[in-house]
Design an enzyme around this catalytic site. Structure first.
Site, short mmCIF file in Angstrom:
data_model
loop_
_atom_site.label_atom_id
_atom_site.label_comp_id
_atom_site.label_asym_id
_atom_site.label_seq_id
_atom_site.Cartn_x
_atom_site.Cartn_y
_atom_site.Cartn_z
N LYS A 81 1.50 -1.55 -0.29
CA LYS A 81 0.10 -0.08 0.20
C LYS A 81 1.10 1.28 0.22
O LYS A 81 0.60 2.32 -0.48
CB LYS A 81 -1.10 0.00 0.97
CG LYS A 81 -1.56 -1.18 1.24
CD LYS A 81 -3.13 -0.75 2.32
CE LYS A 81 -2.11 -1.03 4.34
NZ LYS A 81 -1.56 -2.35 3.89
N ARG A 108 -9.74 0.39 9.04
CA ARG A 108 -9.10 -0.65 8.94
C ARG A 108 -10.60 -1.81 9.65
O ARG A 108 -10.18 -2.31 9.92
CB ARG A 108 -7.79 -0.26 9.87
CG ARG A 108 -6.60 -1.21 9.33
CD ARG A 108 -5.43 -0.82 10.19
NE ARG A 108 -4.21 -1.42 9.85
CZ ARG A 108 -3.64 -1.44 9.55
NH1 ARG A 108 -3.35 0.54 8.70
NH2 ARG A 108 -2.47 -1.38 9.19
N ARG A 152 12.58 -5.08 4.86
CA ARG A 152 11.59 -3.62 4.92
C ARG A 152 12.74 -2.53 5.72
O ARG A 152 12.76 -3.05 6.24
CB ARG A 152 10.34 -3.09 5.19
CG ARG A 152 9.74 -2.03 5.37
CD ARG A 152 8.17 -1.47 4.76
NE ARG A 152 7.62 -1.71 6.01
CZ ARG A 152 6.38 -1.89 6.41
NH1 ARG A 152 6.40 -1.45 5.61
NH2 ARG A 152 5.09 -1.85 7.56
N ARG A 186 11.06 -0.41 12.06
CA ARG A 186 9.88 -0.10 11.96
C ARG A 186 9.92 -1.46 13.42
O ARG A 186 10.06 -2.70 13.05
CB ARG A 186 8.53 -0.39 11.19
CG ARG A 186 8.50 0.68 10.69
CD ARG A 186 7.15 1.26 9.64
NE ARG A 186 5.80 0.33 10.14
CZ ARG A 186 4.83 0.33 9.27
NH1 ARG A 186 4.88 0.40 8.74
NH2 ARG A 186 4.08 -0.43 10.34
N ARG A 197 -0.15 -9.12 13.05
CA ARG A 197 -0.66 -7.82 12.23
C ARG A 197 -2.07 -8.76 11.26
O ARG A 197 -2.50 -8.79 10.79
CB ARG A 197 0.58 -7.07 12.34
CG ARG A 197 0.64 -5.90 12.55
CD ARG A 197 1.62 -5.12 12.55
NE ARG A 197 1.97 -4.45 10.83
CZ ARG A 197 2.85 -4.53 10.27
NH1 ARG A 197 4.12 -5.15 10.66
NH2 ARG A 197 3.15 -3.61 9.40
P1 AMP Z 1 0.36 0.59 9.52
O1 AMP Z 1 1.49 1.53 8.64
O2 AMP Z 1 -0.97 1.00 8.24
O3 AMP Z 1 0.83 -1.02 8.73
O4 AMP Z 1 0.21 0.95 10.79
C1 AMP Z 1 0.73 0.74 11.33
C2 AMP Z 1 0.35 0.10 12.74
O5 AMP Z 1 -0.72 2.03 13.19
C3 AMP Z 1 -0.93 -0.33 13.22
O6 AMP Z 1 -0.50 -1.75 13.06
C4 AMP Z 1 -1.88 -0.15 13.89
O7 AMP Z 1 -1.49 -0.34 15.39
C5 AMP Z 1 -1.63 1.56 13.74
N1 AMP Z 1 -3.38 2.02 12.98
C6 AMP Z 1 -2.53 2.16 11.69
N2 AMP Z 1 -3.87 2.23 10.84
C7 AMP Z 1 -5.05 2.72 11.15
C8 AMP Z 1 -6.47 2.35 11.52
N3 AMP Z 1 -7.27 3.00 10.56
N4 AMP Z 1 -6.75 2.14 12.66
C9 AMP Z 1 -6.12 0.91 13.96
N5 AMP Z 1 -5.10 1.13 14.49
C10 AMP Z 1 -4.16 1.69 13.07
#
Ligand code: AMP
Length: 218
Positions: free
Chosen positions: A13, A88, A127, A160, A171
């Site tokens: 993404k 999400r 990554r 990360r 996840r």
């Molecule tokens: P990402 O960078 O999109 O993989 O997000 C990293 C982490 O941020 C996720 O594993 C969640 O803990 C939190 N997070 C990001 N976006 C959301 C969302 N829309 N709703 C809830 N938690 C989120």
């Protein structure tokens, strides 16, 4: 164009939306990036989110909906926007519909990136992300020219905290339970299109452009 990019963690993404920022000239809104910034700044929200993110769980809908609402109201979103990592949950998707309606925005397209679990684990454990500009690299498929240094801005690359195998598996489970239902939610609205994300970024952009052109001619 107002666009959502869906897909499991590691589906690409971030990579696709970074490329589309240049292609479409619209901002990318990544709730993950926004939360990581809050954690880095040590804000009250960041302190709340830090542990939840490290475990690979979802931050509460209240927090994230508020964050998104404030961001989407900004001037630069008037020309269109791309959402990466939001919504999400069904609750977030419903909230998004409400906010967009209030602002007079229409959702044009939802792209679902499809990828196998094994490839996701391989991608995420390899990554590396730029501390400065957020640029994405991969030790095995798209390494930076100079090890540990960002090709775009010369910033330092890091791994990360949630890109370790235990958290990645969690996840993926959270994704299957909370986020997968969004696929039907948007398919029922006739907005969902799929892109195979096993291939490289140029293939993904080609597929996206084809879908966007079809959408325009609808
Ligand atoms: P990402 O960078 O999109 O993989 O997000 C990293 C982490 O941020 C996720 O594993 C969640 O803990 C939190 N997070 C990001 N976006 C959301 C969302 N829309 N709703 C809830 N938690 C989120």
């Amino acid at each position: 164009m107002n666009l959502i990019i869906l897909g499991a963690p590691g589906a690409g993404k971030g990579t696709l939306s970074d490329a589309l920022v240049k292609e479409l000239g619209i901002p990318k809104i990544s709730t993950g990036d926004m939360l990581r910034q809050e954690v880095k700044d040590g804000s009250p929200l960041g302190l709340k989110a830090k542990e939840i993110m490290a475990k690979g769980e979802l931050v509460s809908n209240e927090i994230i909906n508020e964050l998104l609402k404030n961001r989407i109201k900004k001037e630069d979103c008037k020309k269109g926007f791309m959402l990466d990592g939001f919504p999400r949950t069904i609750n977030q998707a419903e909230e998004l519909s409400k906010i967009m309606k209030e602002l007079g925005y229409i959702l044009d397209l939802v792209i679902n990136l499809v990828v196998s679990e094994n490839l996701v684990v391989k991608r995420l454990t390899n990554r590396r992300v730029c501390k400065k500009c957020g640029g994405n690299f991969n030790l095995f498929s798209s390494p930076s020219k100079k090890a540990g240094i960002c090709d775009f801005c010369g910033g330092e690359l890091y791994q990360r905290a949630d890109d370790n195998e235990t958290t990645i598996r969690n996840r993926l489970q959270v994704y299957a339970k909370d986020t997968q239902p969004l696929i039907n939610f948007y398919a029922n609205k006739g907005l969902l299109r799929e892109i195979g994300a096993e291939n490289g970024i140029s293939e993904m952009i080609k597929a996206f452009n084809k879908i966007a052109a079809e959408q325009k001619n609808k």
